[in-house]
Design an enzyme around this catalytic site. Sequence first.
Site, PDB file in Angstrom:
ATOM      1  N   HIS A 120       0.855  -1.187   0.000  1.00  0.00           N
ATOM      2  CA  HIS A 120       0.000   0.000   0.000  1.00  0.00           C
ATOM      3  C   HIS A 120       0.888   1.233   0.000  1.00  0.00           C
ATOM      4  O   HIS A 120       1.980   1.221   0.555  1.00  0.00           O
ATOM      5  CB  HIS A 120      -0.928  -0.014   1.216  1.00  0.00           C
ATOM      6  CG  HIS A 120      -1.858  -1.181   1.208  1.00  0.00           C
ATOM      7  ND1 HIS A 120      -3.043  -1.184   0.516  1.00  0.00           N
ATOM      8  CD2 HIS A 120      -1.751  -2.403   1.781  1.00  0.00           C
ATOM      9  CE1 HIS A 120      -3.638  -2.350   0.667  1.00  0.00           C
ATOM     10  NE2 HIS A 120      -2.880  -3.110   1.423  1.00  0.00           N
ATOM     11  N   THR A 170      11.440 -10.074   5.525  1.00  0.00           N
ATOM     12  CA  THR A 170      11.248  -8.784   4.862  1.00  0.00           C
ATOM     13  C   THR A 170      12.115  -8.624   3.620  1.00  0.00           C
ATOM     14  O   THR A 170      11.897  -7.706   2.849  1.00  0.00           O
ATOM     15  CB  THR A 170      11.573  -7.633   5.827  1.00  0.00           C
ATOM     16  OG1 THR A 170      12.943  -7.744   6.239  1.00  0.00           O
ATOM     17  CG2 THR A 170      10.666  -7.673   7.053  1.00  0.00           C
TER      18      THR A 170
END
Length: 195
Positions: A120, A170
């Site tokens: 996002h 990550t």
Amino acid sequence: MTPELDGRSMRERMLAGDPYLADDPELVELHLRAMDLTEAFNATSARDPQRRHRLLTHLLGAIGADTEIRPPLRVDYGSHIRIGARSFVNFGLVALDVAPITIGDDVQIGTNVQLLTPTHPVDPESRRAKWEAAKPITVGDNVWLGSGTIVLAGVTIGNNTVVGAGAVVTRDLPANVVAVGNPASVARTTAPDAT
């Protein structure tokens, strides 16, 4: 800054990894189809493995021979997930396949693992306008993802790697390592697979 429209459909934009709007009617219909299939799959009996497999062949982009997925399973579209042969997925996989999720052969996935391709915008205006994007996830052959592992968008995990329970991955992990922690980091290397 809000992305500009360029004539491509929202689905085309999504599959290219570019910003798109998820409430597009075509994407909503594809998502509803996936919800119907996952609800049916999640309601199946363990005594009916043929029905489970049949539903998965309709839901997923590909599923290899002798691969087992235990319900419940949650996906966005399903059709962007490819899983190889002889893999095992335990209860509670969340695989948000806005971008492709590719899982190799002989993979072990523990309970409550999350594979999260959506991203996002950091820009508040774009986020408020509901723009999003995605990056693919690739899990190599003979990987073990411990229970509660979270794999974020854009990550590739190399062959034979073990990710410890509860790790948050990550960034890419190389082959033949054990990785743990949040964010996941390499704790040690392992011997390459002899096969």
